[in-house]
Design a protein around this motif. Structure first.
Motif, PDB file in Angstrom:
ATOM      1  N   ALA A  96       0.823  -1.233   0.000  1.00  0.00           N
ATOM      2  CA  ALA A  96       0.000   0.000   0.000  1.00  0.00           C
ATOM      3  C   ALA A  96       0.845   1.265   0.000  1.00  0.00           C
ATOM      4  O   ALA A  96       0.524   2.243   0.678  1.00  0.00           O
ATOM      5  CB  ALA A  96      -0.974  -0.001   1.181  1.00  0.00           C
ATOM      6  N   LEU A  97       1.923   1.250  -0.778  1.00  0.00           N
ATOM      7  CA  LEU A  97       2.722   2.477  -0.918  1.00  0.00           C
ATOM      8  C   LEU A  97       1.952   3.441  -1.816  1.00  0.00           C
ATOM      9  O   LEU A  97       1.225   3.005  -2.715  1.00  0.00           O
ATOM     10  CB  LEU A  97       4.078   2.154  -1.547  1.00  0.00           C
ATOM     11  CG  LEU A  97       4.939   1.158  -0.770  1.00  0.00           C
ATOM     12  CD1 LEU A  97       6.175   0.779  -1.585  1.00  0.00           C
ATOM     13  CD2 LEU A  97       5.349   1.734   0.568  1.00  0.00           C
ATOM     14  N   ILE A  98       2.124   4.740  -1.586  1.00  0.00           N
ATOM     15  CA  ILE A  98       1.406   5.718  -2.413  1.00  0.00           C
ATOM     16  C   ILE A  98       2.070   5.704  -3.791  1.00  0.00           C
ATOM     17  O   ILE A  98       3.246   6.054  -3.928  1.00  0.00           O
ATOM     18  CB  ILE A  98       1.469   7.134  -1.803  1.00  0.00           C
ATOM     19  CG1 ILE A  98       1.140   7.111  -0.302  1.00  0.00           C
ATOM     20  CG2 ILE A  98       0.568   8.104  -2.558  1.00  0.00           C
ATOM     21  CD1 ILE A  98      -0.194   6.573   0.076  1.00  0.00           C
ATOM     22  N   SER A  99       1.293   5.290  -4.792  1.00  0.00           N
ATOM     23  CA  SER A  99       1.880   4.994  -6.107  1.00  0.00           C
ATOM     24  C   SER A  99       2.435   6.226  -6.821  1.00  0.00           C
ATOM     25  O   SER A  99       3.321   6.107  -7.670  1.00  0.00           O
ATOM     26  CB  SER A  99       0.854   4.288  -6.991  1.00  0.00           C
ATOM     27  OG  SER A  99      -0.370   4.966  -6.938  1.00  0.00           O
ATOM     28  N   LEU A 126       6.532  11.017   4.064  1.00  0.00           N
ATOM     29  CA  LEU A 126       5.162  11.548   4.188  1.00  0.00           C
ATOM     30  C   LEU A 126       4.677  11.664   5.640  1.00  0.00           C
ATOM     31  O   LEU A 126       4.286  12.765   6.066  1.00  0.00           O
ATOM     32  CB  LEU A 126       4.207  10.689   3.350  1.00  0.00           C
ATOM     33  CG  LEU A 126       2.754  11.140   3.327  1.00  0.00           C
ATOM     34  CD1 LEU A 126       2.617  12.487   2.660  1.00  0.00           C
ATOM     35  CD2 LEU A 126       1.885  10.110   2.620  1.00  0.00           C
ATOM     36  N   ARG A 151       8.509   2.161   5.928  1.00  0.00           N
ATOM     37  CA  ARG A 151       7.549   3.248   6.160  1.00  0.00           C
ATOM     38  C   ARG A 151       6.858   3.085   7.521  1.00  0.00           C
ATOM     39  O   ARG A 151       6.608   4.068   8.219  1.00  0.00           O
ATOM     40  CB  ARG A 151       6.498   3.285   5.046  1.00  0.00           C
ATOM     41  CG  ARG A 151       5.552   4.469   5.187  1.00  0.00           C
ATOM     42  CD  ARG A 151       4.519   4.521   4.092  1.00  0.00           C
ATOM     43  NE  ARG A 151       3.628   3.364   4.133  1.00  0.00           N
ATOM     44  CZ  ARG A 151       2.652   3.150   3.258  1.00  0.00           C
ATOM     45  NH1 ARG A 151       2.451   3.997   2.264  1.00  0.00           N
ATOM     46  NH2 ARG A 151       1.890   2.080   3.355  1.00  0.00           N
ATOM     47  N   MET A 168      -6.699   4.113  -5.514  1.00  0.00           N
ATOM     48  CA  MET A 168      -5.979   4.192  -4.230  1.00  0.00           C
ATOM     49  C   MET A 168      -6.757   3.485  -3.122  1.00  0.00           C
ATOM     50  O   MET A 168      -6.174   2.868  -2.234  1.00  0.00           O
ATOM     51  CB  MET A 168      -5.758   5.663  -3.839  1.00  0.00           C
ATOM     52  CG  MET A 168      -4.756   6.378  -4.717  1.00  0.00           C
ATOM     53  SD  MET A 168      -4.489   8.076  -4.193  1.00  0.00           S
ATOM     54  CE  MET A 168      -3.381   7.838  -2.805  1.00  0.00           C
ATOM     55  N   SER A 201      -6.538  -0.369  -3.597  1.00  0.00           N
ATOM     56  CA  SER A 201      -5.186  -0.900  -3.380  1.00  0.00           C
ATOM     57  C   SER A 201      -4.682  -0.565  -1.961  1.00  0.00           C
ATOM     58  O   SER A 201      -3.487  -0.633  -1.704  1.00  0.00           O
ATOM     59  CB  SER A 201      -4.222  -0.363  -4.440  1.00  0.00           C
ATOM     60  OG  SER A 201      -4.144   1.039  -4.333  1.00  0.00           O
ATOM     61  N   GLU A 202      -5.583  -0.203  -1.084  1.00  0.00           N
ATOM     62  CA  GLU A 202      -5.318   0.032   0.350  1.00  0.00           C
ATOM     63  C   GLU A 202      -4.469   1.273   0.627  1.00  0.00           C
ATOM     64  O   GLU A 202      -4.043   1.490   1.751  1.00  0.00           O
ATOM     65  CB  GLU A 202      -4.637  -1.186   1.000  1.00  0.00           C
ATOM     66  CG  GLU A 202      -5.462  -2.457   0.971  1.00  0.00           C
ATOM     67  CD  GLU A 202      -4.756  -3.614   1.654  1.00  0.00           C
ATOM     68  OE1 GLU A 202      -3.547  -3.789   1.426  1.00  0.00           O
ATOM     69  OE2 GLU A 202      -5.414  -4.337   2.414  1.00  0.00           O
ATOM     70  N   GLU A 203      -4.201   2.095  -0.399  1.00  0.00           N
ATOM     71  CA  GLU A 203      -3.388   3.295  -0.169  1.00  0.00           C
ATOM     72  C   GLU A 203      -4.119   4.268   0.760  1.00  0.00           C
ATOM     73  O   GLU A 203      -3.506   4.921   1.610  1.00  0.00           O
ATOM     74  CB  GLU A 203      -3.051   3.985  -1.487  1.00  0.00           C
ATOM     75  CG  GLU A 203      -2.062   3.211  -2.341  1.00  0.00           C
ATOM     76  CD  GLU A 203      -1.790   3.875  -3.673  1.00  0.00           C
ATOM     77  OE1 GLU A 203      -1.677   5.102  -3.724  1.00  0.00           O
ATOM     78  OE2 GLU A 203      -1.707   3.149  -4.692  1.00  0.00           O
ATOM     79  N   ALA A 248      -3.860   3.046   4.202  1.00  0.00           N
ATOM     80  CA  ALA A 248      -2.503   3.295   4.722  1.00  0.00           C
ATOM     81  C   ALA A 248      -2.381   4.741   5.202  1.00  0.00           C
ATOM     82  O   ALA A 248      -1.825   4.995   6.275  1.00  0.00           O
ATOM     83  CB  ALA A 248      -1.465   2.991   3.643  1.00  0.00           C
ATOM     84  N   ILE A 249      -2.916   5.678   4.426  1.00  0.00           N
ATOM     85  CA  ILE A 249      -2.853   7.095   4.816  1.00  0.00           C
ATOM     86  C   ILE A 249      -3.651   7.314   6.110  1.00  0.00           C
ATOM     87  O   ILE A 249      -3.192   7.975   7.033  1.00  0.00           O
ATOM     88  CB  ILE A 249      -3.393   7.986   3.666  1.00  0.00           C
ATOM     89  CG1 ILE A 249      -2.413   7.946   2.499  1.00  0.00           C
ATOM     90  CG2 ILE A 249      -3.608   9.423   4.129  1.00  0.00           C
ATOM     91  CD1 ILE A 249      -2.954   8.547   1.217  1.00  0.00           C
ATOM     92  N   MET A 258      -1.852   5.815   9.159  1.00  0.00           N
ATOM     93  CA  MET A 258      -0.707   6.581   9.655  1.00  0.00           C
ATOM     94  C   MET A 258      -1.173   7.804  10.470  1.00  0.00           C
ATOM     95  O   MET A 258      -0.358   8.520  11.023  1.00  0.00           O
ATOM     96  CB  MET A 258       0.170   7.044   8.485  1.00  0.00           C
ATOM     97  CG  MET A 258       0.983   5.903   7.869  1.00  0.00           C
ATOM     98  SD  MET A 258       2.160   6.473   6.625  1.00  0.00           S
ATOM     99  CE  MET A 258       1.134   6.604   5.181  1.00  0.00           C
ATOM    100  N   ILE A 294      -2.751  10.389   9.097  1.00  0.00           N
ATOM    101  CA  ILE A 294      -2.580  11.600   8.275  1.00  0.00           C
ATOM    102  C   ILE A 294      -3.938  12.222   7.931  1.00  0.00           C
ATOM    103  O   ILE A 294      -4.040  13.428   7.787  1.00  0.00           O
ATOM    104  CB  ILE A 294      -1.778  11.262   6.998  1.00  0.00           C
ATOM    105  CG1 ILE A 294      -0.327  10.949   7.388  1.00  0.00           C
ATOM    106  CG2 ILE A 294      -1.821  12.400   5.986  1.00  0.00           C
ATOM    107  CD1 ILE A 294       0.533  10.445   6.268  1.00  0.00           C
TER     108      ILE A 294
END
Lengths: 261, 259
Positions: A94-97, A107, A156, B121, B124-126, B129-130, B133, B135
């Motif tokens: 789940a990295l920001i693409s 970040l 991360r 996003m 794809s779990e982005e 993830a944000i 964290m 955020i």
């Protein structure tokens, strides 16, 4: 809080998805410096459990006490503060693409801390060194292999120096060598960062390599928990079948999944 | 019918919560003495929504200005009133068509991009993830896009008006023998300040509608690639319909107030 108190206490957690119970009275503890492997069949609610701990999902009932505060009852701002002490490595990383590897790691530091740019760069470099990925600093996630992305995901999760790291299927999609590499990384993290780990997996060799304690999730609750040796010699038919990977036993396929011979 | 009404009300309340959540996350950041949104992401979105849309908005408006002047001009010529063409183009675009056309173009172009990006996003779990964290995905991902959409729509609407006037001036010169200079004079004579304000305020509202719907649909996307596709289609349909409905509502209110 006493020194012996667990870092994380999950009590009688219940959660439904589209009306169906996913977790139904799930209870367990995670001690300090512990690596707990949560085992369970696909769809048993393991990933949901991690999302509940991280506050991405809210439980129907039950408590999730982290450092003596119930995460399920916190307001968003308080929860965000608590989340900074919990890192999570997602199944697909789940990295920001749209961000480079270095930007991905920077970040949370930029958004949540007052560290100057130079210090952020140093932290990013240190964490990339820890996972052996400094050379990928300027690359985009799409340019990396699955195993490399997982390592960056670990880096991360570490940038805010968390006390608890959650791993969602760290070996999924990796070849045996990549799996061993990630397992060894998780083991060294315990020594270097002193963070506790919760690793959700259904890969038994990986679980036995990593865990200091195991818990088996079945039908929404923890069926058995104990040290890895106890799992190897468990008398519980569900645990025995899962550990051995047998097709015969109480962990049968759903009728819809059965194929004609 | 009852179920549809209920679903529509649920959708509206979800959108309201979505906006409230975004504002709350921004205010939370302000309370911690930080910028309410990520400025570099905001400027990136203004570039994509605003600068990136200029060619398409200008081209479509130029053609529509040409067509409007041509069709209206032929009708007016029968009455010997060709000199009303500049005023017709200027008023119709400054008050109505400029904002509406820009809204539809941005909904199809940038709104679809917002939904597809945020939907991808999400699946794809982005986004998780944000959020995980701490955020705040609404402040980080939604706020820059919605604000860029709100601020760029009026700017693009001005571009649309100018391109349509250019189209009208070309047709008037070739077909009705009205010089560019005379076209300009007639345009200035017909333009009323309140029409220009009406167009600009409407375009601000359209920007808000497009930004909120497109981001909401993206963040709420589920079920992988097919879910993102469905969310994008739904986003464009809902944005365009809502923009036209809002335009009608604004016109009813403005006519009641002004006429």
């Amino acid at each position: 809080m006493s020194a012996a108190a667990p870092l994380l206490q999950v009590r009688d957690l219940r959660f439904r998805y589209e009306g169906k119970p996913v977790l139904d009275g799930c209870t367990f503890d995670v001690g300090r410096d512990e690596r707990l492997a949560i085992l369970g069949a696909s769809g048993s609610g393991k990933s949901t459990l991690l999302r509940l701990i991280l506050g991405i999902l809210r439980p129907e009932s039950g408590t999730i006490r982290f450092e003596d505060r119930d995460l399920a009852g916190l307001r968003t701002e308080e929860l965000n503060a608590a989340r900074q002490k919990i890192g999570m490595v997602f199944q697909g990383a789940a990295l920001i693409s749209s961000l480079t590897v270095a930007e991905n790691l920077a970040l949370p530091l930029k958004e949540l801390t007052d560290k100057p740019a130079k210090e952020i760069d140093d932290v990013v470099d240190a964490k990339l060194d820890l996972v052996g990925m400094r050379r990928t600093k300027d690359q985009l996630p799409a340019e990396l292999s699955g195993g490399m992305r997982k390592r960056i995901g670990v880096a991360r999760a570490l940038v805010l120096e968390p006390e608890l790291i959650l791993f969602d299927e760290p070996s999924s999609g990796l070849d045996p060598v990549g799996t061993t590499e990630i397992d060894e990384l998780i083991l060294t993290l315990g020594e270097r960062t002193k963070a506790s780990c919760v690793v959700v997996t259904h890969n038994m060799p990986s679980a036995f390599r990593i865990a200091t304690r195991m818990a088996m999730l079945h039908e929404g609750a923890v069926l058995e928990e104990g040290p890895p040796e106890a799992f190897r010699s468990s008398k519980n038919p569900v645990v025995r079948q899962f550990v051995a990977g047998d097709t015969d036993g109480p962990l049968g396929r759903e009728p819809d999944d059965e194929r004609p011979a | 019918m009852g179920n549809r009404t209920l679903a529509a009300l649920e959708g509206l309340s979800s959108l309201a919560w979505f906006v409230a959540g975004t504002v709350t996350e921004m205010l939370g950041h302000v309370r911690r003495r930080r910028a309410p949104l990520h400025l570099s992401l905001f400027f990136e979105q203004t570039r994509r929504v605003g600068v990136g849309s200029i060619p398409l908005v200008a081209l479509v408006s130029l053609f529509l200005g040409l067509t409007t002047a041509l069709l209206v001009g032929y009708q007016l010529r029968r009455l010997g009133a060709e000199e009303s063409v500049p005023g017709f183009v200027a008023v119709s675009f400054s008050r109505e068509l400029g904002a509406l056309l820009t809204g539809i173009v941005v909904a199809a172009r940038s709104g679809a991009a917002f939904t597809a990006e945020l939907g991808t996003m999400t699946v794809s779990e982005e986004v998780d993830a944000i959020e995980g964290m701490g955020i705040g995905p609404l402040r980080f991902l939604v706020a820059p896009r919605v604000l860029a959409s709100v601020l760029m729509l009026p700017s693009l609407s001005v571009v649309s008006n100018l391109a349509a006037l250019l189209g009208g001036a070309l047709v008037s010169r070739v077909e009705f023998d009205i010089s560019f200079r005379y076209f300009g004079l007639l345009t200035l004579e017909s333009l009323v300040q309140r029409d220009i304000w009406a167009g600009l305020v409407k375009s601000l509202l359209f920007g808000l509608i497009i930004g909120v719907i497109a981001c909401y649909k993206g963040i709420a996307a589920t079920r992988g690639a097919i879910g993102v596709g469905l969310a994008t289609t739904s986003s464009v349909v809902m944005s365009v319909t809502s923009v036209i409905a809002c335009d009608t509502l604004c016109n009813i209110v403005l006519v009641r107030v002004w006429e």
